[in-house]
Design an enzyme around this catalytic site. Structure first.
Site, short mmCIF file in Angstrom:
data_model
loop_
_atom_site.label_atom_id
_atom_site.label_comp_id
_atom_site.label_asym_id
_atom_site.label_seq_id
_atom_site.Cartn_x
_atom_site.Cartn_y
_atom_site.Cartn_z
N TYR A 1 87.78 82.31 -30.03
CA TYR A 1 87.52 82.67 -28.64
C TYR A 1 86.03 82.88 -28.35
O TYR A 1 85.60 82.84 -27.20
CB TYR A 1 88.30 83.93 -28.25
CG TYR A 1 89.80 83.74 -28.23
CD1 TYR A 1 90.38 82.49 -28.40
CD2 TYR A 1 90.64 84.82 -28.05
CE1 TYR A 1 91.75 82.33 -28.39
CE2 TYR A 1 92.03 84.67 -28.03
CZ TYR A 1 92.57 83.42 -28.21
OH TYR A 1 93.94 83.27 -28.20
N LYS B 1 95.65 81.95 -42.52
CA LYS B 1 96.09 80.58 -42.82
C LYS B 1 95.21 80.04 -43.95
O LYS B 1 94.58 78.98 -43.86
CB LYS B 1 95.99 79.70 -41.56
CG LYS B 1 96.71 78.35 -41.68
CD LYS B 1 98.20 78.48 -41.85
CE LYS B 1 98.85 77.09 -41.84
NZ LYS B 1 100.28 77.16 -42.23
N ASP C 1 96.45 87.40 -31.00
CA ASP C 1 96.83 87.21 -29.61
C ASP C 1 98.27 86.71 -29.53
O ASP C 1 99.09 87.22 -28.75
CB ASP C 1 95.87 86.19 -28.97
CG ASP C 1 95.97 86.15 -27.46
OD1 ASP C 1 96.75 86.94 -26.88
OD2 ASP C 1 95.27 85.34 -26.84
N ASP D 1 102.02 89.25 -28.83
CA ASP D 1 102.90 88.95 -27.71
C ASP D 1 104.32 88.66 -28.19
O ASP D 1 105.30 89.04 -27.54
CB ASP D 1 102.37 87.76 -26.90
CG ASP D 1 101.32 88.18 -25.88
OD1 ASP D 1 100.92 89.36 -25.91
OD2 ASP D 1 100.91 87.35 -25.06
#
Length: 357
Positions: free
Chosen positions: A143, A192, A248, A252
């Site tokens: 981001y 990852k 993020d 959620d």
């Protein structure tokens, strides 16, 4: 008598409604416990674009820096979807996180006993309970990385860069280990590392920091497996630490297994525990101004503010207990409504929490 300065950012959509109810709750806490809270309202998001031409005015940043904490409603909405990326309301969030040094995002996903019926998981999974704290790195990664576009043989291409430095990982790791030490002493790192070089460095640093916390059990999950496991067996996890983008998505997902995204608060902290506190849901422009929004996530965000930034544990617990009492009475906003419960709006839910205090 302690005096705490709080910058409030109502923002867009349902933001002003949920902030209004939360300020009332904080004023009641101040009255009950002998504190003084001074609120200064500032602009950010779409409303700031409309009034000043930019999503994050300099004045807003300055007021936030001069405050002891920031309470945010929500930003964004359909009205501004046509704007270029750097002018979107959501850029205000990135700007605030960067300007205030808010690198640690704490997102608790807790399933209240009275809302177990709203959880989409099987009853045998729900019976074990859900109480996960997701610690998301907030000022690095994709981001905030380099991005751009260029022409290629296959047409226009775009890229975003994922990059983490050792100290960025170390400080979020310390935050996560400290939280785990105060909870069930179990930390799960999510990355990852089988594919991404940035994740390999991430894991190396996590393992290095772990040496300072021998009392905390550390394990690792790849992000795709983590997304599956918190659905399969959420009770197996306590604190989870991960990157900006993975956090993020994962937070959620976790919010939905607790019954409603409208119930979950968050805290974004810097190295001095200065924080910005906000619900994790969006601005919900479709119900703005209709008295349908659930203010509980914002009210619980205020409880996190009292706890993490002000060290007012008893006051924070009073808010949490008041919310639990109201839910146990069978009162519900539309997002958590079920058969046999009493439906109320934003203002009435806020009033009932005040009454419970």
């Amino acid at each position: 008598m302690p005096n705490y300065k709080i910058a409030t950012i109502p923002g867009d959509g349902i933001g002003p409604e949920i902030i209004t109810e939360t300020v009332k709750v904080l004023e009641k806490i101040a009255q009950n416990f002998g504190h003084t809270f001074t609120f200064t309202e500032v602009l950010a998001g779409g409303i700031a674009i409309d009034k000043t031409g930019v999503p994050l005015p300099d004045e807003t940043v300055e007021v936030c820096k001069q405050s002891d904490a920031v309470l945010l409603g929500a930003v964004g909405g359909w009205k501004w979807d046509v704007l270029p990326g750097h002018m979107r309301p959501e850029r205000a969030l990135l700007g605030l996180r960067g300007a205030l040094g808010l690198y640690a995002n704490l997102r608790p996903a807790v399933l209240h006993d009275t809302l177990k019926g709203a959880c989409p998981l099987r009853a045998d999974i729900v019976a074990k309970g859900i109480d996960i704290m997701i610690v998301r790195e907030l000022t690095g990664g994709m981001y905030f990385g380099d991005r751009g576009r260029k022409e290629t043989d296959l047409g226009l291409a775009a890229w975003d860069t994922e990059m983490y430095a050792t100290e960025e990982v170390r400080r979020i790791a310390v935050t996560a280990f400290e939280l785990a030490r105060k909870r069930k002493k179990h930390l799960t790192n999510v990355d990852k590392a089988n594919v991404l070089e940035s994740s390999r460095l991430w894991r190396e640093v996590i393992l290095e920091v772990a040496k300072d916390y021998p009392d905390v059990q550390l394990d690792h999950l790849y992000i795709d497996n983590a997304a599956m496991q918190i659905i399969r067996e959420p009770s197996a996890y306590d604190v989870m630490v991960t990157t900006n983008m993975f956090g993020d998505i994962l937070s959620d997902e976790a919010s939905q297994i607790t019954g409603s995204i409208g119930m979950l608060p968050s805290a974004s902290l810097n190295k001095d525990n200065f924080g910005m506190y906000e619900p994790i849901h969006g601005s919900a422009p479709d119900i703005a101004g209709t008295d349908k929004a659930n203010p509980i996530a914002t009210i619980l965000s205020a409880a996190m503010m009292l706890n993490y930034s002000f060290g007012l544990d008893k006051e924070a617990k009073a808010i949490e207990n008041a919310v639990t009492k109201v839910l146990e009475s069978g009162v519900r906003t539309g997002d958590i409504m079920s058969d046999g419960m009493r439906l109320v709006g934003t203002r009435e839910m806020g009033r009932l929490v005040l009454e419970a205090l």
